[in-house]
Design a protein around this motif. Structure first.
Motif, PDB file in Angstrom:
ATOM      1  N   VAL B  29       1.068  -1.189  -0.117  1.00 48.04           N
ATOM      2  CA  VAL B  29      -0.268   0.076   0.175  1.00 48.04           C
ATOM      3  C   VAL B  29       0.746   1.452  -0.549  1.00 48.04           C
ATOM      4  CG1 VAL B  29      -1.818  -0.972   1.172  1.00 48.04           C
ATOM      5  CG2 VAL B  29      -0.538   0.044   2.763  1.00 48.04           C
ATOM      6  N   SER B  30       0.509   2.176  -0.123  1.00 50.86           N
ATOM      7  CA  SER B  30       0.979   3.748  -0.019  1.00 50.86           C
ATOM      8  C   SER B  30       1.453   3.646   1.428  1.00 50.86           C
ATOM      9  CB  SER B  30      -0.077   4.633  -0.558  1.00 50.86           C
ATOM     10  OG  SER B  30      -1.012   5.012   0.575  1.00 50.86           O
ATOM     11  N   VAL B  31       3.071   4.352   0.498  1.00 54.68           N
ATOM     12  CA  VAL B  31       3.831   4.171   2.425  1.00 54.68           C
ATOM     13  C   VAL B  31       4.237   5.973   3.134  1.00 54.68           C
ATOM     14  CG1 VAL B  31       4.586   2.143   2.197  1.00 54.68           C
ATOM     15  CG2 VAL B  31       5.841   4.081   1.535  1.00 54.68           C
ATOM     16  N   TYR B  32       4.238   6.067   4.307  1.00 53.91           N
ATOM     17  CA  TYR B  32       5.474   7.205   4.912  1.00 53.91           C
ATOM     18  C   TYR B  32       6.383   6.995   4.903  1.00 53.91           C
ATOM     19  CZ  TYR B  32       0.505   9.215   5.516  1.00 53.91           C
ATOM     20  OH  TYR B  32      -0.444   9.893   5.667  1.00 53.91           O
ATOM     21  N   LEU B  33       7.662   7.621   4.326  1.00 57.91           N
ATOM     22  CA  LEU B  33       9.123   7.460   5.006  1.00 57.91           C
ATOM     23  C   LEU B  33       9.861   7.745   5.180  1.00 57.91           C
ATOM     24  CD1 LEU B  33       8.920   6.480   1.016  1.00 57.91           C
ATOM     25  CD2 LEU B  33       9.509   4.626   2.791  1.00 57.91           C
ATOM     26  N   PHE B  34      10.788   7.779   6.446  1.00 55.49           N
ATOM     27  CA  PHE B  34      11.407   8.649   7.326  1.00 55.49           C
ATOM     28  C   PHE B  34      12.961   8.388   6.876  1.00 55.49           C
ATOM     29  CE2 PHE B  34       7.416  10.027   8.860  1.00 55.49           C
ATOM     30  CZ  PHE B  34       6.686   8.936   8.942  1.00 55.49           C
ATOM     31  N   TRP B  35      13.665   9.432   7.882  1.00 56.48           N
ATOM     32  CA  TRP B  35      14.934   8.981   8.073  1.00 56.48           C
ATOM     33  C   TRP B  35      15.580   9.656   9.256  1.00 56.48           C
ATOM     34  CZ3 TRP B  35      18.623   6.428   6.297  1.00 56.48           C
ATOM     35  CH2 TRP B  35      18.541   5.658   4.739  1.00 56.48           C
ATOM     36  N   TYR B  36      15.757   8.424  10.436  1.00 56.77           N
ATOM     37  CA  TYR B  36      16.493   9.117  11.682  1.00 56.77           C
ATOM     38  C   TYR B  36      17.944   9.210  11.386  1.00 56.77           C
ATOM     39  CZ  TYR B  36      11.485   8.853  13.197  1.00 56.77           C
ATOM     40  OH  TYR B  36      10.129   9.342  13.392  1.00 56.77           O
ATOM     41  N   VAL B  37      18.196   9.691  12.438  1.00 55.28           N
ATOM     42  CA  VAL B  37      19.859   9.329  12.972  1.00 55.28           C
ATOM     43  C   VAL B  37      20.025   9.137  14.302  1.00 55.28           C
ATOM     44  CG1 VAL B  37      20.108  12.304  13.316  1.00 55.28           C
ATOM     45  CG2 VAL B  37      21.977  11.025  12.671  1.00 55.28           C
ATOM     46  N   GLN B  38      21.466   8.364  14.781  1.00 59.44           N
ATOM     47  CA  GLN B  38      21.091   8.446  15.823  1.00 59.44           C
ATOM     48  C   GLN B  38      22.106   8.856  16.741  1.00 59.44           C
ATOM     49  OE1 GLN B  38      21.230   3.885  16.821  1.00 59.44           O
ATOM     50  NE2 GLN B  38      20.152   4.139  19.551  1.00 59.44           N
ATOM     51  N   TYR B  39      22.731   9.378  17.368  1.00 61.47           N
ATOM     52  CA  TYR B  39      24.487   9.812  18.069  1.00 61.47           C
ATOM     53  C   TYR B  39      24.632   9.071  18.879  1.00 61.47           C
ATOM     54  CZ  TYR B  39      23.624  14.594  15.241  1.00 61.47           C
ATOM     55  OH  TYR B  39      23.096  14.667  13.717  1.00 61.47           O
ATOM     56  N   PRO B  40      25.592   8.456  18.522  1.00 64.93           N
ATOM     57  CA  PRO B  40      26.075   7.506  20.155  1.00 64.93           C
ATOM     58  C   PRO B  40      25.754   8.256  21.800  1.00 64.93           C
ATOM     59  CG  PRO B  40      28.375   8.295  18.700  1.00 64.93           C
ATOM     60  CD  PRO B  40      27.073   8.829  18.211  1.00 64.93           C
ATOM     61  N   ASN B  41      25.250   6.580  21.928  1.00 67.77           N
ATOM     62  CA  ASN B  41      24.559   6.799  23.125  1.00 67.77           C
ATOM     63  C   ASN B  41      23.091   7.705  23.566  1.00 67.77           C
ATOM     64  OD1 ASN B  41      26.371   4.956  24.283  1.00 67.77           O
ATOM     65  ND2 ASN B  41      28.109   6.665  24.189  1.00 67.77           N
ATOM     66  N   GLN B  42      22.782   8.149  22.005  1.00 69.53           N
ATOM     67  CA  GLN B  42      21.289   8.650  22.122  1.00 69.53           C
ATOM     68  C   GLN B  42      20.586   8.118  21.733  1.00 69.53           C
ATOM     69  OE1 GLN B  42      21.724  12.996  21.365  1.00 69.53           O
ATOM     70  NE2 GLN B  42      24.120  13.084  21.906  1.00 69.53           N
ATOM     71  N   GLY B  43      19.409   8.335  21.768  1.00 68.78           N
ATOM     72  CA  GLY B  43      17.701   7.461  20.895  1.00 68.78           C
ATOM     73  C   GLY B  43      18.062   8.479  19.873  1.00 68.78           C
ATOM     74  N   LEU B  44      17.320   7.966  19.351  1.00 69.88           N
ATOM     75  CA  LEU B  44      16.975   8.262  17.389  1.00 69.88           C
ATOM     76  C   LEU B  44      16.109   9.452  17.196  1.00 69.88           C
ATOM     77  CD1 LEU B  44      16.914   5.178  17.436  1.00 69.88           C
ATOM     78  CD2 LEU B  44      15.615   5.707  15.015  1.00 69.88           C
ATOM     79  N   GLN B  45      16.244  10.208  17.120  1.00 69.08           N
ATOM     80  CA  GLN B  45      15.544  11.648  15.752  1.00 69.08           C
ATOM     81  C   GLN B  45      15.680  11.646  14.263  1.00 69.08           C
ATOM     82  OE1 GLN B  45      19.594  14.416  17.981  1.00 69.08           O
ATOM     83  NE2 GLN B  45      18.622  16.218  15.571  1.00 69.08           N
ATOM     84  N   LEU B  46      14.136  12.588  14.283  1.00 65.88           N
ATOM     85  CA  LEU B  46      14.047  12.584  13.274  1.00 65.88           C
ATOM     86  C   LEU B  46      14.901  13.827  12.196  1.00 65.88           C
ATOM     87  CD1 LEU B  46      11.966  11.677  10.714  1.00 65.88           C
ATOM     88  CD2 LEU B  46      10.308  13.981  11.867  1.00 65.88           C
ATOM     89  N   LEU B  47      15.218  12.852  11.221  1.00 65.46           N
ATOM     90  CA  LEU B  47      16.201  13.466  10.226  1.00 65.46           C
ATOM     91  C   LEU B  47      15.129  14.518   8.976  1.00 65.46           C
ATOM     92  CD1 LEU B  47      19.354  14.211   9.933  1.00 65.46           C
ATOM     93  CD2 LEU B  47      19.235  12.047   8.365  1.00 65.46           C
ATOM     94  N   LEU B  48      14.378  14.051   8.290  1.00 64.54           N
ATOM     95  CA  LEU B  48      13.041  14.564   7.292  1.00 64.54           C
ATOM     96  C   LEU B  48      12.122  13.052   6.956  1.00 64.54           C
ATOM     97  CD1 LEU B  48      14.039  11.836   4.884  1.00 64.54           C
ATOM     98  CD2 LEU B  48      16.515  14.279   4.384  1.00 64.54           C
ATOM     99  N   LYS B  49      11.262  13.137   6.548  1.00 66.99           N
ATOM    100  CA  LYS B  49      10.518  12.203   6.191  1.00 66.99           C
ATOM    101  C   LYS B  49       9.295  12.856   4.707  1.00 66.99           C
ATOM    102  CE  LYS B  49       6.817  15.374   9.310  1.00 66.99           C
ATOM    103  NZ  LYS B  49       6.084  15.562  10.114  1.00 66.99           N
ATOM    104  N   TYR B  50       9.080  11.943   4.176  1.00 64.48           N
ATOM    105  CA  TYR B  50       7.787  12.278   3.229  1.00 64.48           C
ATOM    106  C   TYR B  50       6.412  11.696   3.650  1.00 64.48           C
ATOM    107  CZ  TYR B  50       5.883  11.183  -1.121  1.00 64.48           C
ATOM    108  OH  TYR B  50       5.455  11.321  -2.256  1.00 64.48           O
ATOM    109  N   LEU B  51       5.622  12.683   3.246  1.00 60.10           N
ATOM    110  CA  LEU B  51       4.238  12.167   3.604  1.00 60.10           C
ATOM    111  C   LEU B  51       3.797  11.776   2.128  1.00 60.10           C
ATOM    112  CD1 LEU B  51       3.256  13.602   6.897  1.00 60.10           C
ATOM    113  CD2 LEU B  51       4.092  11.668   6.570  1.00 60.10           C
ATOM    114  N   SER B  52       3.861  12.877   1.577  1.00 64.71           N
ATOM    115  CA  SER B  52       2.821  13.278   0.314  1.00 64.71           C
ATOM    116  C   SER B  52       3.685  14.530  -0.304  1.00 64.71           C
ATOM    117  CB  SER B  52       1.338  13.677   0.749  1.00 64.71           C
ATOM    118  OG  SER B  52       1.123  14.804   1.233  1.00 64.71           O
TER     119      SER B  52
END
Lengths: 114, 114
Positions: B29-52
């Protein structure tokens, strides 16, 4: 604004002991997710809640794992009894709904089971 | 069910060089797409996203990604990297419907050297 807060940041325990990981989501977020990260398996979704209700726990590996969300500002992930293969970094993330997929992650709880 | 493949587990690059991190997805089906970045010893954070909308998406820190539906790809690019870009990058997909959660790829470690 405070982000997602997890505790403890590091936990070292012995096999067979009970482990409780805690998470405080961002205020106003109504979805909460628990992920596990290992070198071998990457990021795995364990369970997620919407409006404090568990929606899908199919990612929970075994009955030894349980998660609760008694209110909108607190969640726990419990492992009882713990085993060495549970060693991983456990992340909690929160979001406002499911529409955009933007998750806000805590800094993780690194669990080592000896 | 959706899936994500990140073809490169590690990408070494020199500072100020361009970089592309590859991501392919699978979904019925149609999707949303994302890139997340994780620096050492940290959680993930959103880099960018495609919704439409526009298939070229710009994110933080000079990164951009292009959604290619026919190739089922969402590659991440930066024209000139810095030492501080050294981190792990995760591509993620969610289906554009209801209670759809993020499925993450295994991650690509970007190693920037002087």
């Amino acid at each position: 604004d405070a982000g997602v807060i997890q505790s403890p940041r590091h936990e070292v325990t012995e096999m067979g002991q009970e482990v409780t990981l805690r998470c405080k989501p961002i205020s106003g977020h109504n979805s909460l997710f628990w992920y596990r990260q290992t070198m071998m398996r990457g990021l795995e979704l364990l369970i997620y809640f919407n409006n404090n209700v568990p929606i899908d726990d199919s990612g929970m590996p075994e009955d030894r794992f349980s998660a609760k969300m008694p209110n909108a500002s607190f969640s726990t992930l419990k492992i009882q009894p713990s085993e060495p293969r549970d060693s991983a970094v456990y992340f909690c993330a929160s979001s406002f709904g499911f529409d955009t997929g933007e998750l806000f992650f805590g800094e993780g709880s690194r669990l080592t089971v000896l | 069910a959706q899936s994500v493949t990140q073809l490169d587990s590690q990408v070494p690059v020199f500072e100020e060089a361009p970089v592309e991190l590859r991501c392919n997805y699978s979904s019925s089906v149609s999707v949303y797409l994302f890139w997340y970045v994780q620096y050492p010893n940290q959680g993930l954070q959103l880099l960018l996203k495609y919704l439409s909308g526009s298939t070229l998406v710009k994110g933080i820190n000079g990164f951009e990604a292009e959604f290619n539906k026919s190739q089922t790809s969402f590659h991440l690019r930066k024209p000139s990297v810095h030492i501080s870009d050294t981190a792990e990058y995760f591509c993620a997909v969610s289906e554009n419907s209801g209670y759809s959660t993020l499925t993450f790829g295994k991650g690509t470690m970007l190693l920037v050297s002087p």
